[in-house]
Design an enzyme around this catalytic site. Structure first.
Site, PDB file in Angstrom:
ATOM      1  N   TYR A 148       1.959  -6.784  -2.497  1.00  0.00           N
ATOM      2  CA  TYR A 148       3.107  -6.923  -3.620  1.00  0.00           C
ATOM      3  C   TYR A 148       3.038  -8.041  -4.534  1.00  0.00           C
ATOM      4  O   TYR A 148       2.766  -8.047  -5.444  1.00  0.00           O
ATOM      5  CB  TYR A 148       4.539  -6.585  -3.047  1.00  0.00           C
ATOM      6  N   LYS A 152       1.726  -8.813  -8.261  1.00  0.00           N
ATOM      7  CA  LYS A 152       2.596  -9.388  -9.301  1.00  0.00           C
ATOM      8  C   LYS A 152       1.934 -10.930  -9.786  1.00  0.00           C
ATOM      9  O   LYS A 152       2.358 -11.324 -11.077  1.00  0.00           O
ATOM     10  CB  LYS A 152       4.131  -9.736  -8.904  1.00  0.00           C
TER      11      LYS A 152
END
Length: 256
Positions: A148, A152
């Site tokens: 994750y 990002k």
């Protein structure tokens, strides 16, 4: 003005839809959950008198991405909000779920950003713009949340660079929220998540829109989140890695 919001059925995406409807934007709302999406579209149209079109889609389906761009090529504002995370050691995450996260957080955002920006540049509309949602996790590696955070980091880097390339032609901004009161941590596998400085999606969205209107390239909502990102400049990556690991890897449940 017409805006397209992905991940619009809940959380930050839903609040973006509400705030833009208040400002008179016609809307295209994109999400997987049909009932929620259609109810939101009906409510916003009834309350604010704007045209709202729901588009039910899983944005990891590339055919749906192409259809979205073809059908709504004239939008003025794109909010790339759809995304999810999985909190677990990297080797323990189901490979298909991990790849789906990469497809949604990176591939879908990349495609929509690229294709809609091309159309915005051709129209020469200085009012056109794109807001991509990243995370404070973009600023450092996060053990236990590795994929994750990496997705990002891609969103942050791409958006800042692309924003500079199109400076003066299309307004492009990346938003990096910290912990926010949404369904995110339930989906991520940490339903008992408690954060000392958690923000509401309303504050995140209102601050983001103000920053966008001012022409900001990068916006970090909340003083504490800004402070954490700022302080990282003064410590080694190894130290930052060890500190973050305490919360997301060594202690996968609890308060951060």
């Amino acid at each position: 003005m017409r805006a397209l919001v992905t991940g619009a059925s809940s959380g930050i995406g839903k609040v973006f839809a509400e705030e833009l409807a208040k400002r008179g934007y016609d809307l295209v709302l994109v999400a997987r959950r049909k009932e929620r999406l259609e109810k939101l579209a009906h409510d916003l149209s009834s309350i604010y008198g704007v045209a709202v079109e729901p588009f039910v889609a899983d944005l990891t389906d590339f055919d749906k991405l192409r259809e979205l761009v073809e059908r709504f090529s004239d939008i003025d504002l794109l909010i790339n909000n759809a995304g999810f995370g999985l909190i677990s050691p990297f080797v323990e995450i189901d490979t298909e779920k991990g790849l789906k996260m990469v497809d949604l957080n990176i591939r879908a955002l990349y495609y929509l950003t690229k294709e809609f920006s091309k159309k915005m540049v051709k129209r020469n509309g200085n009012e056109a713009g794109i807001i991509n949602i990243a995370s404070t996790a973009a600023f450092q590696p996060v053990p236990g949340f590795a994929t994750y955070a990496a997705t990002k980091a891609f969103v942050l880097s791409l958006t800042e660079a692309f924003s500079k390339e199109l400076e003066g032609r299309v307004k492009i901004m990346v938003v990096c929220p910290g912990p926010t009161k949404t369904e995110f941590f339930n989906v991520a596998g940490l339903p008992n998540m408690r954060a000392k400085f958690i923000m509401t999606p309303e504050k995140v969205v209102k601050g983001s829109l103000r920053a966008f209107e001012k022409g900001k390239r990068t916006y970090i909502p909340g003083f504490f989140n800004k402070l954490l990102v700022f302080l990282q400049r003064f410590v080694s990556r190894e130290l930052a890695l060890n500190v973050v690991a305490r919360f997301f890897y060594e202690k996968p449940e609890g308060e951060v």
